[in-house]
Design a protein around this motif. Structure first.
Motif, PDB file in Angstrom:
ATOM      1  N   VAL B 138       0.844  -1.201   0.000  1.00  0.00           N
ATOM      2  CA  VAL B 138       0.000   0.000   0.000  1.00  0.00           C
ATOM      3  C   VAL B 138       0.880   1.251   0.000  1.00  0.00           C
ATOM      4  CG1 VAL B 138      -1.591   1.342   1.407  1.00  0.00           C
ATOM      5  CG2 VAL B 138      -2.003  -1.079   1.051  1.00  0.00           C
ATOM      6  N   LEU B 139       1.987   1.183   0.693  1.00  0.00           N
ATOM      7  CA  LEU B 139       2.837   2.372   0.825  1.00  0.00           C
ATOM      8  C   LEU B 139       3.836   2.508  -0.320  1.00  0.00           C
ATOM      9  CD1 LEU B 139       3.599   2.156   4.611  1.00  0.00           C
ATOM     10  CD2 LEU B 139       2.325   3.968   3.490  1.00  0.00           C
ATOM     11  N   LEU B 140       3.880   1.501  -1.191  1.00  0.00           N
ATOM     12  CA  LEU B 140       4.920   1.447  -2.215  1.00  0.00           C
ATOM     13  C   LEU B 140       5.034   2.771  -2.978  1.00  0.00           C
ATOM     14  CD1 LEU B 140       6.866  -0.769  -2.927  1.00  0.00           C
ATOM     15  CD2 LEU B 140       5.358  -1.444  -4.772  1.00  0.00           C
ATOM     16  N   GLY B 141       6.231   3.313  -3.007  1.00  0.00           N
ATOM     17  CA  GLY B 141       6.461   4.564  -3.704  1.00  0.00           C
ATOM     18  C   GLY B 141       6.462   5.766  -2.795  1.00  0.00           C
ATOM     19  N   LEU B 142       6.113   5.566  -1.519  1.00  0.00           N
ATOM     20  CA  LEU B 142       6.007   6.713  -0.613  1.00  0.00           C
ATOM     21  C   LEU B 142       7.006   6.660   0.540  1.00  0.00           C
ATOM     22  CD1 LEU B 142       2.143   6.817  -0.238  1.00  0.00           C
ATOM     23  CD2 LEU B 142       3.566   8.349  -1.577  1.00  0.00           C
ATOM     24  N   GLU B 143       7.872   5.645   0.533  1.00  0.00           N
ATOM     25  CA  GLU B 143       8.690   5.415   1.705  1.00  0.00           C
ATOM     26  C   GLU B 143       9.745   6.495   1.864  1.00  0.00           C
ATOM     27  OE1 GLU B 143       8.384   3.420  -0.782  1.00  0.00           O
ATOM     28  OE2 GLU B 143       7.237   1.705  -0.084  1.00  0.00           O
ATOM     29  N   ARG B 144      10.151   6.653   3.128  1.00  0.00           N
ATOM     30  CA  ARG B 144      11.351   7.435   3.383  1.00  0.00           C
ATOM     31  C   ARG B 144      12.540   6.544   3.075  1.00  0.00           C
ATOM     32  NH1 ARG B 144       9.360  10.580   8.713  1.00  0.00           N
ATOM     33  NH2 ARG B 144       7.620  11.537   7.632  1.00  0.00           N
ATOM     34  N   PRO B 145      13.766   7.160   2.993  1.00  0.00           N
ATOM     35  CA  PRO B 145      14.931   6.349   2.593  1.00  0.00           C
ATOM     36  C   PRO B 145      15.186   5.140   3.491  1.00  0.00           C
ATOM     37  CG  PRO B 145      15.446   8.653   2.444  1.00  0.00           C
ATOM     38  CD  PRO B 145      14.093   8.575   3.061  1.00  0.00           C
ATOM     39  N   PHE B 146      14.928   5.261   4.786  1.00  0.00           N
ATOM     40  CA  PHE B 146      15.178   4.118   5.665  1.00  0.00           C
ATOM     41  C   PHE B 146      13.857   3.457   6.032  1.00  0.00           C
ATOM     42  CE2 PHE B 146      18.904   6.686   6.118  1.00  0.00           C
ATOM     43  CZ  PHE B 146      19.933   5.751   6.205  1.00  0.00           C
ATOM     44  N   VAL B 147      13.670   2.233   5.596  1.00  0.00           N
ATOM     45  CA  VAL B 147      12.454   1.521   5.961  1.00  0.00           C
ATOM     46  C   VAL B 147      12.808   0.084   6.278  1.00  0.00           C
ATOM     47  CG1 VAL B 147      10.892   2.891   4.540  1.00  0.00           C
ATOM     48  CG2 VAL B 147      11.980   0.885   3.568  1.00  0.00           C
ATOM     49  N   ARG B 148      11.974  -0.533   7.120  1.00  0.00           N
ATOM     50  CA  ARG B 148      12.113  -1.969   7.332  1.00  0.00           C
ATOM     51  C   ARG B 148      11.258  -2.647   6.306  1.00  0.00           C
ATOM     52  NH1 ARG B 148      13.602  -3.485  13.183  1.00  0.00           N
ATOM     53  NH2 ARG B 148      13.497  -5.502  12.203  1.00  0.00           N
ATOM     54  N   ARG B 149      11.866  -3.614   5.624  1.00  0.00           N
ATOM     55  CA  ARG B 149      11.151  -4.231   4.515  1.00  0.00           C
ATOM     56  C   ARG B 149       9.946  -5.024   5.000  1.00  0.00           C
ATOM     57  NH1 ARG B 149      12.262  -9.119   2.328  1.00  0.00           N
ATOM     58  NH2 ARG B 149      14.370  -9.091   3.165  1.00  0.00           N
ATOM     59  N   SER B 150      10.105  -5.735   6.089  1.00  0.00           N
ATOM     60  CA  SER B 150       9.071  -6.702   6.430  1.00  0.00           C
ATOM     61  C   SER B 150       8.150  -6.220   7.543  1.00  0.00           C
ATOM     62  CB  SER B 150       9.722  -8.019   6.836  1.00  0.00           C
ATOM     63  OG  SER B 150      10.743  -7.758   7.766  1.00  0.00           O
ATOM     64  N   THR B 152       6.004  -2.615   9.266  1.00  0.00           N
ATOM     65  CA  THR B 152       5.681  -1.203   9.116  1.00  0.00           C
ATOM     66  C   THR B 152       5.860  -0.522  10.475  1.00  0.00           C
ATOM     67  OG1 THR B 152       3.412  -1.962   9.333  1.00  0.00           O
ATOM     68  CG2 THR B 152       4.094  -1.251   7.163  1.00  0.00           C
ATOM     69  N   SER B 153       6.376   0.661  10.445  1.00  0.00           N
ATOM     70  CA  SER B 153       6.542   1.403  11.686  1.00  0.00           C
ATOM     71  C   SER B 153       5.176   1.900  12.160  1.00  0.00           C
ATOM     72  CB  SER B 153       7.467   2.584  11.470  1.00  0.00           C
ATOM     73  OG  SER B 153       6.796   3.570  10.717  1.00  0.00           O
ATOM     74  N   ARG B 154       5.126   2.432  13.367  1.00  0.00           N
ATOM     75  CA  ARG B 154       3.831   2.840  13.895  1.00  0.00           C
ATOM     76  C   ARG B 154       3.192   3.924  13.020  1.00  0.00           C
ATOM     77  NH1 ARG B 154       3.772   4.509  19.965  1.00  0.00           N
ATOM     78  NH2 ARG B 154       4.622   2.430  20.141  1.00  0.00           N
ATOM     79  N   SER B 155       4.014   4.895  12.603  1.00  0.00           N
ATOM     80  CA  SER B 155       3.423   5.980  11.810  1.00  0.00           C
ATOM     81  C   SER B 155       2.972   5.457  10.447  1.00  0.00           C
ATOM     82  CB  SER B 155       4.435   7.115  11.651  1.00  0.00           C
ATOM     83  OG  SER B 155       5.596   6.644  11.022  1.00  0.00           O
ATOM     84  N   GLU B 156       3.768   4.545   9.872  1.00  0.00           N
ATOM     85  CA  GLU B 156       3.356   3.967   8.589  1.00  0.00           C
ATOM     86  C   GLU B 156       2.064   3.180   8.748  1.00  0.00           C
ATOM     87  OE1 GLU B 156       7.459   3.157   6.106  1.00  0.00           O
ATOM     88  OE2 GLU B 156       6.930   1.789   7.699  1.00  0.00           O
ATOM     89  N   ARG B 157       2.000   2.441   9.865  1.00  0.00           N
ATOM     90  CA  ARG B 157       0.809   1.651  10.144  1.00  0.00           C
ATOM     91  C   ARG B 157      -0.430   2.523  10.202  1.00  0.00           C
ATOM     92  NH1 ARG B 157       1.080  -3.702  12.172  1.00  0.00           N
ATOM     93  NH2 ARG B 157      -1.038  -4.176  12.821  1.00  0.00           N
ATOM     94  N   GLU B 158      -0.282   3.677  10.845  1.00  0.00           N
ATOM     95  CA  GLU B 158      -1.427   4.578  10.946  1.00  0.00           C
ATOM     96  C   GLU B 158      -1.903   5.017   9.571  1.00  0.00           C
ATOM     97  OE1 GLU B 158      -0.257   7.753  13.498  1.00  0.00           O
ATOM     98  OE2 GLU B 158      -0.213   6.436  15.259  1.00  0.00           O
ATOM     99  N   VAL B 159      -0.930   5.342   8.708  1.00  0.00           N
ATOM    100  CA  VAL B 159      -1.292   5.767   7.353  1.00  0.00           C
ATOM    101  C   VAL B 159      -2.027   4.653   6.628  1.00  0.00           C
ATOM    102  CG1 VAL B 159      -0.364   6.502   5.129  1.00  0.00           C
ATOM    103  CG2 VAL B 159       0.656   7.355   7.241  1.00  0.00           C
ATOM    104  N   VAL B 160      -1.472   3.430   6.724  1.00  0.00           N
ATOM    105  CA  VAL B 160      -2.085   2.296   6.032  1.00  0.00           C
ATOM    106  C   VAL B 160      -3.489   2.040   6.579  1.00  0.00           C
ATOM    107  CG1 VAL B 160      -1.930  -0.178   5.622  1.00  0.00           C
ATOM    108  CG2 VAL B 160       0.114   1.233   5.504  1.00  0.00           C
ATOM    109  N   GLU B 161      -3.610   2.081   7.904  1.00  0.00           N
ATOM    110  CA  GLU B 161      -4.918   1.769   8.471  1.00  0.00           C
ATOM    111  C   GLU B 161      -5.940   2.844   8.129  1.00  0.00           C
ATOM    112  OE1 GLU B 161      -3.864   0.828  12.474  1.00  0.00           O
ATOM    113  OE2 GLU B 161      -3.586  -1.287  11.975  1.00  0.00           O
ATOM    114  N   ALA B 162      -5.477   4.079   8.058  1.00  0.00           N
ATOM    115  CA  ALA B 162      -6.395   5.143   7.638  1.00  0.00           C
ATOM    116  C   ALA B 162      -6.873   4.894   6.217  1.00  0.00           C
ATOM    117  CB  ALA B 162      -5.697   6.500   7.739  1.00  0.00           C
ATOM    118  N   ALA B 163      -5.935   4.451   5.359  1.00  0.00           N
ATOM    119  CA  ALA B 163      -6.323   4.167   3.975  1.00  0.00           C
ATOM    120  C   ALA B 163      -7.285   2.988   3.919  1.00  0.00           C
ATOM    121  CB  ALA B 163      -5.076   3.880   3.136  1.00  0.00           C
TER     122      ALA B 163
END
Lengths: 346, 538
Positions: B138-150, B152-163
């Motif tokens: 879902v986040l593909l293309g929007l990541e910051r330079p440092f991400v864990r591949r497998s 999602t961080s808490r803030s990323e999770r929030e974005v995904v869950e909102a979507a």
């Protein structure tokens, strides 16, 4: 036991068991040799170079291609290193060798990602080109390096561990960051997994594909320096055989030809398995020719095993989906299942 | 990259100034400004023309999509719908005309460029990176330079869950995409299109792969997103009932030309079909020849007893007689796909007996099934129905039992003649029999697949989703072809479809399948749509 394996994905656990069993078999076969720590050290030295090349190869495999020019890149980088090391110093020599590797990867990547040449053709062409170029630069001879500090790059020990092992550990750390912590690594997996999805997500696909090949070739250049350090010469043919061995090790470790699949830990264990197998056979006195035959057989077996594993998973997924209400079951056979749990940053 | 349209408020004057600054604009998409142009449209195509060798795919077409509306694009296959979408998303560049966003002419040079401008595509295919988690997809293309591949961080999770919330999906972001069902992935794809702020969402046949219930859910979401008023939705679909339900405006294309843009109130189903189709099907019927080569079901009745396939098909029994059309109605995942695949030897079945005219048939492979006279036209048309890289002629020459070779030596003249004959009979529209079949539109591909299938002189045709993703006109033609084969040549046809209206009054008998079982059988000529649906839904 459970604590150890509980955290590991299934494939890696299985590979680890294979590795240990294999070592035990050799131990029983020849207890005097395999009981001692000297043998471990020899195996470590052997594994270090292959580890570096196979991890690079993994990047090319995950992005959906492969690189059969790695062995020629090893020879080319060692030649560049040897030609410059005595004149400009070892460190500038290493940097030049790495730059040469990066250049090779850049060309491979551009030819494959931008000019859309098949990876097999592109890297095969690069292979023969580089052998020619290396021999041209060195007039077909091996180029000696006289600097005594050379040994630090792979011939001697760094404290308690062999230098090759030390370098391999550094490379594993760097690769871990790339594959599991950087956006770039994620995109390499995404492109290999579904190019179209990556493209539609706005990812500059060609750029990251090129990056994967640059990473691959730069690691081959690192291996070139390591080998040059061990034999104190640079030579076009220094890496002979590494192209096949690196692909074999990566595939044994779970990297898929076709892309999108492969984990660093699996590839690392794959390297150890292949090293123990070939070096082990050498130590117990099996001829080189038999060892070559073994590598070929093991490579095919690894691919067969990987495919079987997927089919098993596939039916598992189907069963799970059915339990979950049956939605989308019909399209199930069209979709490839994934292996391993999601949260395995290994 | 989230904020999209480079709406330089200062640059809203004239094209001359635009042209002077175009180069700079491209490099600095930061030309953001509070003021949008007076243009109410989020994106506008003005007199767009797009040509391909030998074809004018779009001829001076104007189109616009406003925030807070769903604008549907309808037309037969080859009418230019997909070209229009590809222009909107940046995959194609127009040969003439201009694209305007927020009062500014823009050039969309790639899908990446389009995405930067806030244009998101929900593609027709359900595809994801199976080895990555849903959240990562879902986040593909929007990541910051440092991400864990497998993970999602808490803030990323929030974005995904909102979507996910916006599309009404309840999914675990850390599950692997490869373990999701098709409808779950479809929702994730829409979440992907929505996760970053954007102004235009393009939907290409979004419900084609969904069950009726999931499609319903999707339409509800689209209506909600429209009512939020932030995005313009461009909706391409062959399902007219959906289009009429969801669209605020409809644009009809025909042969690359704009027929017109209408408000929802101005059109109904009948009018739309009339606007879309140019050919009077009644006239053409007379031109058709009888299909002399087809053998027909001389070998007797196809009898299936108690067939089961590893949990996907349970104890299915049915009979197809020569000269009979038998339908199987079911939603996606009901199990008709595996049923037909098992009959055609594509997959193995666990239990059951299949006989033709009393002779037992245990098809271990498609080759055996074909030899016994069972020919499958599968739902995965592009990958299994036709060989996309081969020409129409070569596709028609493919069946080993087609009699177009002599001891393995190809009779090329006969091939060309046969291919020409079928192109005319089936009205396969394209630039001739040497065109790669993959380049044809969906309806024409299906005709090639049918033509290929009957070259093997089958006794029984197994059709899986024969009308999926093809336009009304082509549907009608496919139906006529099958009717002809059944009535004139006495073939038996077994047609499985999730588009029930295509079975009603066509099949003589309709079996309704649900969760791998036949749950009811009705007369095809008196069947009622809602009754079928009630039986088919879990």
């Amino acid at each position: 036991m459970r604590a150890l394996f509980g955290r590991l994905p299934r494939l890696e656990s299985q590979l680890l068991v294979v590795l240990v069993l294999m070592y035990v078999v050799f131990w029983i076969w020849s207890p005097d040799v395999f009981g001692g720590s000297d043998t471990l050290e020899i195996l470590g030295r052997q594994a270090g170079v292959l580890m570096v090349v196979a991890i690079g190869q993994m990047a090319a495999l995950v992005v959906g291609g492969f690189d059969i020019s790695v062995a020629a890149t090893v020879g080319f980088a060692s030649t560049v290193f040897a030609l410059n090391a005595d004149d400009y110093g070892l460190v500038p020599g290493v940097l030049l060798a790495l730059a040469a590797g990066a250049g090779v990867g850049l060309v491979n990547g551009i030819v494959i990602a931008r000019l859309k040449v098949n990876a097999f053709v592109a890297t095969l062409a690069m292979l023969t080109f580089l052998i020619g170029l290396s021999n041209e630069l060195s007039n077909g001879a091996s180029v000696p390096i006289s600097d005594p500090n050379l040994k630090w790059f792979g011939a001697t020990d760094w404290g308690p561990i062999p230098a090759t092992v030390g370098i391999a550990v550094i490379v594993i750390a760097v690769a871990y960051i790339l594959f599991n912590r950087l956006r770039a690594g994620l995109y390499i997996y995404a492109i290999g997994g579904s190019r179209e999805t990556a493209r539609l997500s706005g990812i500059p696909v060609a750029r990251y594909e090129i990056l994967a090949y640059v990473f691959c070739s730069m690691l081959a250049a690192v291996a070139g320096v390591m080998l040059a350090s061990r034999v104190t010469v640079g030579q076009a043919s220094l890496g002979a055989g590494l192209e096949l061995e690196s692909i074999a090790a990566a595939v044994i470790g779970g990297a898929a030809i076709g892309g999108g699949r492969g984990r660093l830990l699996g590839v690392a264990i794959g390297v150890l398995i292949l090293t123990v197998l070939t070096s082990g056979l050498e130590i117990v006195g099996v001829s080189e020719f038999t060892r070559q035959m073994t590598t070929g057989v093991v490579l095919v077996l690894a691919v067969v095993f990987n495919q079987r594993r997927n089919i098993a998973d596939w039916s598992l997924v189907r069963r799970l989906r059915r339990r979950g209400g049956g939605g989308g079951g019909q399209a199930g056979p069209m979709r490839e299942a994934a292996d391993g749990p999601a949260n395995d940053d290994v | 990259m989230a904020d999209a349209s480079p709406t330089g408020g200062l640059r809203t004057t004239g094209q001359a100034l635009w042209k002077a600054t175009r180069g700079r604009m491209r490099r600095s998409p930061s030309g953001r400004s509070a003021t949008r142009g007076a243009d109410p449209a989020a994106i506008r195509l003005v007199d767009i023309t797009k040509e391909f060798p030998g074809v004018r795919a779009l001829d001076s077409v104007s189109f616009d999509a406003k925030r807070g509306e769903v604008h549907a694009v309808v037309g037969e296959n080859g009418a230019g719908k997909s070209t229009l979408l590809k222009l909107l998303m940046g995959a194609y560049q127009p040969d003439g005309g201009e694209i305007v966003m927020g009062g500014e002419q823009v050039r969309l040079r790639s899908p990446r460029d389009g995405r930067k401008h806030g244009i998101k595509l929900v593609p027709q295919e359900v595809e994801a990176c199976d080895q990555l988690t849903v959240g990562r997809n879902v986040l593909l293309g929007l990541e910051r330079p440092f991400v864990r591949r497998s993970r999602t961080s808490r803030s990323e999770r929030e974005v995904v869950e909102a979507a996910f919330e916006r599309v009404g999906a309840r999914l675990d972001p850390d599950r692997l995409a490869g373990r999701m069902s098709v409808s779950e992935l479809r929702l994730a794809q829409i979440a992907h299109a929505l996760v970053a702020e954007g102004s235009v969402v393009l939907c290409d046949e979004p419900t084609a792969v969904l069950s009726a219930a999931d499609a319903d859910h999707l339409l509800e979401w689209l209506a909600r997103a429209r009512d939020e008023g932030k995005v313009a939705v461009v909706y391409v679909s062959h399902r007219l009932s959906e289009v009429l339900r969801i669209a605020d405006r409809l644009t009809v294309l025909r042969d690359g030309k704009l027929v017109g843009t209408f408000h929802r109130d101005e059109v109904d189903r009948e009018r739309l079909i009339n606007l879309m189709t140019k050919v009077n099907h009644g006239e053409r019927r007379g031109e058709r020849k009888r299909l002399n080569r087809v053998r027909g079901a001389t070998s007797g009745t196809l009898d299936v007893r108690g067939l089961s396939v590893d949990g996907q098909v349970e104890d299915v029994s049915l009979t197809v007689r020569p000269g009979q059309v038998v339908g199987i109605a079911g939603v996606q995942g009901a199990g008709f796909g595996p049923l037909l695949a098992a009959l055609a030897g594509r997959i193995a079945y666990d239990r059951g007996d299949v006989t033709i005219g009393g002779t037992a048939l245990r098809p271990g492979s498609p080759a055996v099934a074909v030899r016994k006279g069972l020919e499958l036209v599968p739902a995965d048309r592009r990958t299994a129905g036709i060989a996309g890289l081969l020409s129409i002629r070569e596709n028609i020459a493919l069946p080993v039992t087609g009699g177009l070779s002599w001891v393995g030596y190809r009779k090329r003249g006969a091939e060309a003649q046969r291919a020409g004959e079928y192109s005319r009979m089936f009205d396969i529209r394209g630039a001739g029999i040497h065109v790669p079949a993959g380049q044809l539109s969906g309806g024409n591909q299906q005709k090639v697949a049918l033509a290929r299938a009957i070259q093997g002189v089958p006794s029984f045709l197994l059709l899986e989703e024969p009308t999926q993703g093809i336009d009304v006109g082509a549907k009608q033609e496919i139906r006529e072809i099958v009717e002809q084969l059944v009535h004139e040549n006495k073939l038996g046809a077994l047609i499985a479809s999730s588009e029930f209206e295509d079975l009603i009054d066509f099949a003589d008998e309709i079996h309704v399948m649900r969760a791998g079982r036949i749950v009811g059988t009705v007369d095809g000529h008196t069947a009622d749509y809602t009754e079928l649906l009630r039986m088919a839904l879990p």
